[in-house]
Design a protein around this motif. Structure first.
Motif, PDB file in Angstrom:
ATOM      1  N   LYS A   1       0.844  -1.193   0.000  1.00 46.92           N
ATOM      2  CA  LYS A   1       0.000   0.000   0.000  1.00 46.92           C
ATOM      3  C   LYS A   1       0.876   1.238   0.000  1.00 46.92           C
ATOM      4  O   LYS A   1       1.529   1.557   0.971  1.00 46.92           O
ATOM      5  CB  LYS A   1      -0.893   0.002   1.233  1.00 46.92           C
ATOM      6  CG  LYS A   1      -2.190  -0.738   1.000  1.00 46.92           C
ATOM      7  CD  LYS A   1      -3.298  -0.145   1.834  1.00 46.92           C
ATOM      8  CE  LYS A   1      -4.643  -0.679   1.374  1.00 46.92           C
ATOM      9  NZ  LYS A   1      -5.751  -0.147   2.136  1.00 46.92           N
ATOM     10  N   PHE A   2       0.893   1.888  -1.124  1.00 53.49           N
ATOM     11  CA  PHE A   2       1.559   3.175  -1.156  1.00 53.49           C
ATOM     12  C   PHE A   2       0.504   4.239  -1.261  1.00 53.49           C
ATOM     13  O   PHE A   2      -0.498   4.076  -1.950  1.00 53.49           O
ATOM     14  CB  PHE A   2       2.550   3.248  -2.314  1.00 53.49           C
ATOM     15  CG  PHE A   2       3.862   2.648  -1.959  1.00 53.49           C
ATOM     16  CD1 PHE A   2       4.634   3.232  -0.976  1.00 53.49           C
ATOM     17  CD2 PHE A   2       4.308   1.505  -2.565  1.00 53.49           C
ATOM     18  CE1 PHE A   2       5.838   2.679  -0.620  1.00 53.49           C
ATOM     19  CE2 PHE A   2       5.514   0.943  -2.210  1.00 53.49           C
ATOM     20  CZ  PHE A   2       6.291   1.529  -1.236  1.00 53.49           C
ATOM     21  N   TYR A   3       0.745   5.299  -0.600  1.00 58.72           N
ATOM     22  CA  TYR A   3      -0.377   6.184  -0.338  1.00 58.72           C
ATOM     23  C   TYR A   3      -0.649   7.159  -1.453  1.00 58.72           C
ATOM     24  O   TYR A   3      -1.764   7.535  -1.681  1.00 58.72           O
ATOM     25  CB  TYR A   3      -0.147   6.897   0.986  1.00 58.72           C
ATOM     26  CG  TYR A   3      -0.184   5.883   2.068  1.00 58.72           C
ATOM     27  CD1 TYR A   3       0.982   5.299   2.529  1.00 58.72           C
ATOM     28  CD2 TYR A   3      -1.393   5.413   2.548  1.00 58.72           C
ATOM     29  CE1 TYR A   3       0.950   4.301   3.471  1.00 58.72           C
ATOM     30  CE2 TYR A   3      -1.429   4.425   3.496  1.00 58.72           C
ATOM     31  CZ  TYR A   3      -0.262   3.865   3.965  1.00 58.72           C
ATOM     32  OH  TYR A   3      -0.311   2.882   4.888  1.00 58.72           O
ATOM     33  N   GLN A   4       0.360   7.550  -2.170  1.00 55.41           N
ATOM     34  CA  GLN A   4       0.089   8.550  -3.190  1.00 55.41           C
ATOM     35  C   GLN A   4      -0.847   7.995  -4.247  1.00 55.41           C
ATOM     36  O   GLN A   4      -1.802   8.608  -4.640  1.00 55.41           O
ATOM     37  CB  GLN A   4       1.374   9.000  -3.856  1.00 55.41           C
ATOM     38  CG  GLN A   4       1.090  10.108  -4.855  1.00 55.41           C
ATOM     39  CD  GLN A   4       2.259  10.351  -5.742  1.00 55.41           C
ATOM     40  OE1 GLN A   4       2.817   9.444  -6.317  1.00 55.41           O
ATOM     41  NE2 GLN A   4       2.638  11.593  -5.853  1.00 55.41           N
ATOM     42  N   THR A   5      -0.559   6.798  -4.727  1.00 55.46           N
ATOM     43  CA  THR A   5      -1.353   6.258  -5.812  1.00 55.46           C
ATOM     44  C   THR A   5      -2.027   4.978  -5.410  1.00 55.46           C
ATOM     45  O   THR A   5      -2.814   4.453  -6.153  1.00 55.46           O
ATOM     46  CB  THR A   5      -0.452   5.949  -7.007  1.00 55.46           C
ATOM     47  OG1 THR A   5       0.478   4.963  -6.598  1.00 55.46           O
ATOM     48  CG2 THR A   5       0.282   7.178  -7.462  1.00 55.46           C
ATOM     49  N   GLY A   6      -1.724   4.483  -4.238  1.00 55.88           N
ATOM     50  CA  GLY A   6      -2.326   3.239  -3.829  1.00 55.88           C
ATOM     51  C   GLY A   6      -2.006   2.146  -4.818  1.00 55.88           C
ATOM     52  O   GLY A   6      -1.006   2.171  -5.502  1.00 55.88           O
ATOM     53  N   THR A   7      -2.899   1.181  -4.921  1.00 56.36           N
ATOM     54  CA  THR A   7      -2.687   0.087  -5.845  1.00 56.36           C
ATOM     55  C   THR A   7      -3.605   0.251  -7.040  1.00 56.36           C
ATOM     56  O   THR A   7      -3.817  -0.670  -7.788  1.00 56.36           O
ATOM     57  CB  THR A   7      -2.986  -1.243  -5.157  1.00 56.36           C
ATOM     58  OG1 THR A   7      -4.295  -1.155  -4.608  1.00 56.36           O
ATOM     59  CG2 THR A   7      -2.000  -1.526  -4.072  1.00 56.36           C
ATOM     60  N   PHE A   8      -4.158   1.418  -7.234  1.00 56.69           N
ATOM     61  CA  PHE A   8      -5.240   1.560  -8.192  1.00 56.69           C
ATOM     62  C   PHE A   8      -4.812   2.133  -9.541  1.00 56.69           C
ATOM     63  O   PHE A   8      -5.556   2.048 -10.499  1.00 56.69           O
ATOM     64  CB  PHE A   8      -6.361   2.404  -7.595  1.00 56.69           C
ATOM     65  CG  PHE A   8      -6.853   1.849  -6.297  1.00 56.69           C
ATOM     66  CD1 PHE A   8      -7.545   0.652  -6.254  1.00 56.69           C
ATOM     67  CD2 PHE A   8      -6.573   2.492  -5.106  1.00 56.69           C
ATOM     68  CE1 PHE A   8      -7.969   0.116  -5.056  1.00 56.69           C
ATOM     69  CE2 PHE A   8      -6.993   1.957  -3.903  1.00 56.69           C
ATOM     70  CZ  PHE A   8      -7.699   0.771  -3.879  1.00 56.69           C
ATOM     71  N   THR A   9      -3.656   2.740  -9.613  1.00 59.82           N
ATOM     72  CA  THR A   9      -3.213   3.232 -10.906  1.00 59.82           C
ATOM     73  C   THR A   9      -2.577   2.080 -11.693  1.00 59.82           C
ATOM     74  O   THR A   9      -2.282   1.028 -11.150  1.00 59.82           O
ATOM     75  CB  THR A   9      -2.179   4.366 -10.776  1.00 59.82           C
ATOM     76  OG1 THR A   9      -1.156   3.935  -9.910  1.00 59.82           O
ATOM     77  CG2 THR A   9      -2.828   5.624 -10.243  1.00 59.82           C
ATOM     78  N   VAL A  10      -2.369   2.327 -12.983  1.00 59.73           N
ATOM     79  CA  VAL A  10      -1.790   1.301 -13.842  1.00 59.73           C
ATOM     80  C   VAL A  10      -0.372   0.953 -13.381  1.00 59.73           C
ATOM     81  O   VAL A  10      -0.006  -0.200 -13.242  1.00 59.73           O
ATOM     82  CB  VAL A  10      -1.799   1.791 -15.299  1.00 59.73           C
ATOM     83  CG1 VAL A  10      -0.935   0.903 -16.183  1.00 59.73           C
ATOM     84  CG2 VAL A  10      -3.240   1.832 -15.812  1.00 59.73           C
ATOM     85  N   GLY A  11       0.417   1.981 -13.151  1.00 55.76           N
ATOM     86  CA  GLY A  11       1.777   1.752 -12.675  1.00 55.76           C
ATOM     87  C   GLY A  11       1.960   2.553 -11.419  1.00 55.76           C
ATOM     88  O   GLY A  11       1.047   3.177 -10.924  1.00 55.76           O
ATOM     89  N   ASN A  12       3.128   2.537 -10.858  1.00 54.17           N
ATOM     90  CA  ASN A  12       3.389   3.318  -9.666  1.00 54.17           C
ATOM     91  C   ASN A  12       4.894   3.364  -9.507  1.00 54.17           C
ATOM     92  O   ASN A  12       5.527   2.350  -9.230  1.00 54.17           O
ATOM     93  CB  ASN A  12       2.735   2.646  -8.452  1.00 54.17           C
ATOM     94  CG  ASN A  12       2.877   3.471  -7.199  1.00 54.17           C
ATOM     95  OD1 ASN A  12       3.784   4.303  -7.095  1.00 54.17           O
ATOM     96  ND2 ASN A  12       1.994   3.249  -6.255  1.00 54.17           N
ATOM     97  N   ARG A  13       5.474   4.552  -9.704  1.00 56.01           N
ATOM     98  CA  ARG A  13       6.928   4.642  -9.694  1.00 56.01           C
ATOM     99  C   ARG A  13       7.518   4.299  -8.330  1.00 56.01           C
ATOM    100  O   ARG A  13       8.715   4.093  -8.190  1.00 56.01           O
ATOM    101  CB  ARG A  13       7.374   6.049 -10.116  1.00 56.01           C
ATOM    102  CG  ARG A  13       7.018   7.108  -9.126  1.00 56.01           C
ATOM    103  CD  ARG A  13       7.149   8.503  -9.715  1.00 56.01           C
ATOM    104  NE  ARG A  13       6.526   9.473  -8.831  1.00 56.01           N
ATOM    105  CZ  ARG A  13       7.175  10.111  -7.867  1.00 56.01           C
ATOM    106  NH1 ARG A  13       8.456   9.913  -7.691  1.00 56.01           N
ATOM    107  NH2 ARG A  13       6.554  10.954  -7.088  1.00 56.01           N
ATOM    108  N   LEU A  14       6.644   4.250  -7.288  1.00 53.26           N
ATOM    109  CA  LEU A  14       7.152   3.922  -5.963  1.00 53.26           C
ATOM    110  C   LEU A  14       7.231   2.416  -5.725  1.00 53.26           C
ATOM    111  O   LEU A  14       7.771   1.962  -4.738  1.00 53.26           O
ATOM    112  CB  LEU A  14       6.257   4.559  -4.896  1.00 53.26           C
ATOM    113  CG  LEU A  14       6.094   6.085  -5.001  1.00 53.26           C
ATOM    114  CD1 LEU A  14       5.135   6.581  -3.936  1.00 53.26           C
ATOM    115  CD2 LEU A  14       7.441   6.782  -4.857  1.00 53.26           C
TER     116      LEU A  14
END
Lengths: 547, 337
Positions: free
Chosen positions: B12-25
């Motif tokens: 769980k990352f808070y900026q984008t959570g798990t809901f965006t396509v990608g996540n640079r974090l």
């Protein structure tokens, strides 16, 4: 026969080779096109120092604290200080308020500022231009101007009449909000860039000093130091002081004047500072008399709240009518139609041993009026859009010019003035970049952000707050600072979540790789706008095609 | 057993959570296939689907994920329908995988044949997918599909469900919901649009065949979709995945709202996301921010009549459908810690 020849040249059935759909340029269907843009996040728009908050939170999210700090330092030379004393209008503007709670920008800035002091990160001065700038006043405006000028390679000397640098941050903001060692360290970092600060030096003739010192430009940042006093009908010898001198006494450790029953008159943040200082110095009783109602008083809600927690009494809708010995007559007020409450003709009496007026400050303008062309209107120095006074080469900023009179505004003025002075020294005119449009909450797609409540900063126990000047608000540690940074929604600025790249039904987005963002393939983009709708942060705009 | 399998993203990352396509974090291996720069783009640009086509999107999501899961050893058989027509106008193809089209109703049978051929030639590395719209799946191809399930042939059948025959001009299928306007269920009379208590749920019918894996997915939840396709490709035997794909043309919706409409369908309970193994439901995707069905319906002109005061009974009926889904699959009860 000729006709037979023609028939024989063609085979019985034709099978074409497989072709690719890439030959079919579906971009011609489009009536609107998506465009990547950077919109202005409301935090940045709301920051009087012009910080690029969204950008530095972005570095902090990745754990690149030095990168984040350097991004702050582009605009503000005192992050550890501002992370404590700023009233953070950025958080008031934050779009996340509408989702759960604002991002704790101020607490992350403080964490970054403290990291810089812990790891001794430095900033380099620019290569020397040979130009010299004189600055009056080592407060936030003067320090900010000096820092930004030094980065541009100009030689800067600050003349400060007080024994220590810092201006109102030091002499106006009590230690429990601003530990002095942090302030000292941040000022020292500016001095290491080659800025000279001459303490205990008062300049009475600005133009003469400029000429004698061979300075090419001047920045005035003397602040507003003179107490604004109102005449109160007084008989007897109950001592009456001003907020500025009481706070200054505390700073230089003079014997306190706040003894017995202390009555503070005023409803601003300075009045709260005096009241909270009075509690700490062991006054028997501290009462603040405020003309406005609790809702309308100018002090920030958290300052009032913390003052009450520490034991100060806040009495709203009263004005001081007369003082007879220790007995002070207060008139009840009612909220008026305009900004100012109206008297009722009803009175009550309270007892006081000391009275402190905290009703604002004026600017010392006598010596400034001798500068040719410099205009003072209603006691405030007038400047143009480039922060220059009517006298060419003499600039001014901070509390002495029309402003909100906060430390952050002063920092912003210093930066703006430095840019204009730099242009002036090169014989040019500084043209600020055009501002992007602000991205409001409606432009975001908040589905993509997980729920994440705000981190609450630890507070010092009330008993310890009442008995000394230890810092009230505690630090974030690295974990919760990073968590807090990651709550940022990056409004209006692409953070490479890959959504546009993923949700395009036509595969018409190219991912350029980490840090390089994306590009539309306009040959194939049909203009459906799914990318713009699904962009979490509002960094894609649909623009009509010229048909 | 509602335990989340290992492969499902848990970080769980808070900026984008798990809901965006990608996540640079996130670490690279935790990002989606669609977030990678080298995704196969099995369904490439230049296809002739309408603007904002949910089916084109769902097909690329699913086939790219299957390509990744099978190390690019994949053959697809396609039923007649939009997906077939818009990707392969002779002699062009938008597919960058081996792909075959035969008839409207026989995609499952063709795929079964390919799977048998692969088995006969010892190519157990090559995997087979059959795909089609809801018309080719729930109506016309249903007999072949049931036979494929019955024989437990080693095929993943993917149905892109846009709830009507769109290619031929928006006629009702057995996947069309109650009250929906189509060319053959016009909004006239006391109960305008499609009749309630008709149609069928092929995922539930597939489960009744006791095949190893059945799942529903939606184009708005890419992580969930890729997880299900990947999991399906790790299993041998007959498998069925139904993907909810909004159709701007047939539904009368704004092309840019395609993903949003899919999200509203799931968040309102109109389209439950679940997975089942050997006939038992083993996982459901919980509703995160529940909305009333009206929020979903108002995005589409095919339901415009439902929101008129005269047809309040239809709105209540559709809400009852959603409520029944929510109850049946426990879509709102919090997950066990």
């Amino acid at each position: 026969m000729p006709s037979e020849t023609v028939v024989q040249q063609k085979p019985f059935a034709i099978t074409l080779d497989v072709g690719s759909s890439l030959l079919n340029k579906t971009g011609t269907w489009r009536t609107q096109r998506p465009v990547y843009l950077d919109r202005l996040p409301p935090c940045n728009a709301g920051c009087p120092a012009g910080e690029n908050i969204q950008a530095w939170l972005g570095f902090a999210e990745e754990g690149d604290y030095e990168g984040a700090w350097r991004q702050i330092m582009d605009d503000n030379p005192l992050p550890a200080t501002m992370g404590r004393v700023c009233y953070h209008p950025c958080e008031g503007a934050c779009n996340r308020v509408k989702l759960d709670d604002a991002v704790g920008i101020n607490s992350v800035e403080r964490f970054l500022g403290d990291q810089a002091l812990k790891y001794d990160w430095k900033m380099a001065a620019g290569s020397s231009t040979g130009k010299k700038v004189m600055i009056l006043g080592a407060g936030p405006a003067g320090l900010s101007a000096a820092y930004h000028l030094a980065r541009k390679g100009h030689a800067v000397t600050i003349y400060e009449s007080s024994p220590q640098a810092g201006g109102m941050i030091r002499y106006g903001i009590p230690k429990y909000r601003m530990p002095r060692e942090k302030l000292r360290a941040e000022i020292a970092r500016i001095e290491e860039m080659g800025v000279t600060i001459e303490l205990n030096t008062r300049i009475d003739d600005v133009m003469q000093a400029k000429e004698q010192g061979g300075f090419d430009a001047v920045f005035l940042g003397i602040g507003a130091q003179l107490p604004k006093r109102i005449d109160i009908d007084q008989e007897g010898d109950t001592p009456m002081f001003d907020a500025v001198e009481v706070l200054r006494d505390t700073e230089v450790e003079n014997l306190t004047k706040l003894r017995g029953r202390v009555l503070v008159y005023g409803g601003g943040n300075t009045a709260m500072d005096v009241a909270r200082t009075s509690v700490r110095l062991g006054a028997l009783q501290t009462t603040v008399i405020v003309v406005e109602s609790r809702e309308d008083m100018p002090a920030h809600e958290f300052e009032v709240h913390e003052a009450i927690e520490e034991g100060a009494d806040i009495v709203n809708l009263r004005s001081i009518r007369e003082i007879r010995g220790n007995s002070v007559t207060l008139e009840f007020m009612v909220p008026g139609e305009g900004r100012w409450p109206q008297p009722t003709g009803q009175f009550e009496t309270v007892e006081a041993d000391v009275i402190v007026q905290a009703l604002g400050q004026n600017i010392e303008t006598d010596f400034l009026e001798r500068i040719d062309g410099l205009e003072v209107r209603d006691g405030i120095v007038q400047v143009d859009r480039g922060m220059m006074t009517g006298c060419e080469g003499v600039f001014a900023g901070g509390d002495m010019v029309p402003s909100q009179r906060t430390v952050t505004t002063a920092i912003g003025h210093g930066k703006k003035a430095a840019r204009n002075i730099d242009a002036f020294l090169r014989g040019e005119r500084y043209l600020p970049a055009e501002k992007h449009e602000i991205v409001d909450f409606d432009k975001l797609n908040t589905w993509y952000y997980t729920d994440a409540p705000r981190t609450v900063r630890p507070m010092l126990d009330v008993v310890r707050r009442q008995s000394g000047f230890a810092e009230v608000v505690g630090d974030l540690d690295e974990n919760n600072a990073q968590y807090e940074a990651r709550r940022c929604m990056s409004c209006g600025n692409c953070f490479e979540c890959d959504n546009c790249y993923g949700v395009c039904p036509d595969n018409a987005v190219t991912k350029l790789g980490p840090g390089k963002r994306f590009e539309f393939k306009y040959d194939y983009c049909k203009g459906c706008a799914v990318c713009a709708t699904e962009c979490p942060c509002g960094a894609i705009k649909m623009v009509a095609e010229a048909i | 057993m509602t335990q989340i399998p290992e492969s499902k993203q848990k970080v769980k990352f808070y900026q984008t959570g798990t809901f965006t396509v990608g996540n640079r974090l996130l670490d690279a291996e935790q990002r989606t296939v669609q977030a990678t720069m080298d995704r196969s783009n099995s369904l490439d640009s230049g296809h002739r689907a309408c603007q904002g086509c949910g089916e084109a999107l769902g097909a690329r999501f699913a086939i790219d994920a299957a390509m990744r899961a099978t190390n690019n050893q994949l053959i697809a058989a396609n039923a007649t329908g939009c997906l077939e027509v818009f990707t392969t106008p002779y002699p062009e193809t938008a597919w960058s995988i081996p792909w075959i089209h035969s008839l409207f109703g026989n995609a499952a049978a063709v795929a079964s044949g390919i799977a048998a051929a692969m088995k006969a030639t010892g190519r157990d590395d090559v995997r087979v997918i059959a795909q089609g719209g809801d018309g080719g799946t729930t109506d016309i191809g249903f007999g072949c599909l049931s036979g494929m399930f019955d024989r437990n042939d080693d095929v993943l059948y993917i149905c892109y469900d846009n709830e009507a025959y769109m290619n031929t001009g928006v006629q009702r299928s057995s996947a069309t919901p109650g009250a929906a306007r189509t060319a053959t269920t016009m909004p006239v009379g006391e109960d305008p649009g499609n009749a309630f208590n008709t149609g069928k749920s092929v995922p539930l019918i597939a489960m009744a065949h006791m095949i190893p894996y059945v799942a529903t997915a939606s184009v708005h939840d890419l992580q969930d979709l890729e997880y299900k396709v990947t999991k399906a490709m790790q299993v041998r035997g007959a498998r069925y995945i139904e993907i909810f794909v909004p159709c701007p043309l047939g539904w009368g919706s704004v092309p840019g709202d395609t993903v949003k409409i899919a999200r509203l369908a799931v968040e309102s309970g109109m389209y439950p996301l679940f997975e089942a193994e050997d006939g038992e439901v083993t996982g459901v995707t919980k509703i995160r921010r529940q909305v009333p069905v009206g929020d979903y319906l108002k995005t589409q002109r095919r339901f415009a009549h439902v929101l008129k005061p005269d047809n309040a009974h239809q709105l209540a009926q559709l809400q009852a459908v959603a409520d029944r889904n929510i109850k049946r699959f426990s879509l709102t009860t919090p997950e066990e810690a």
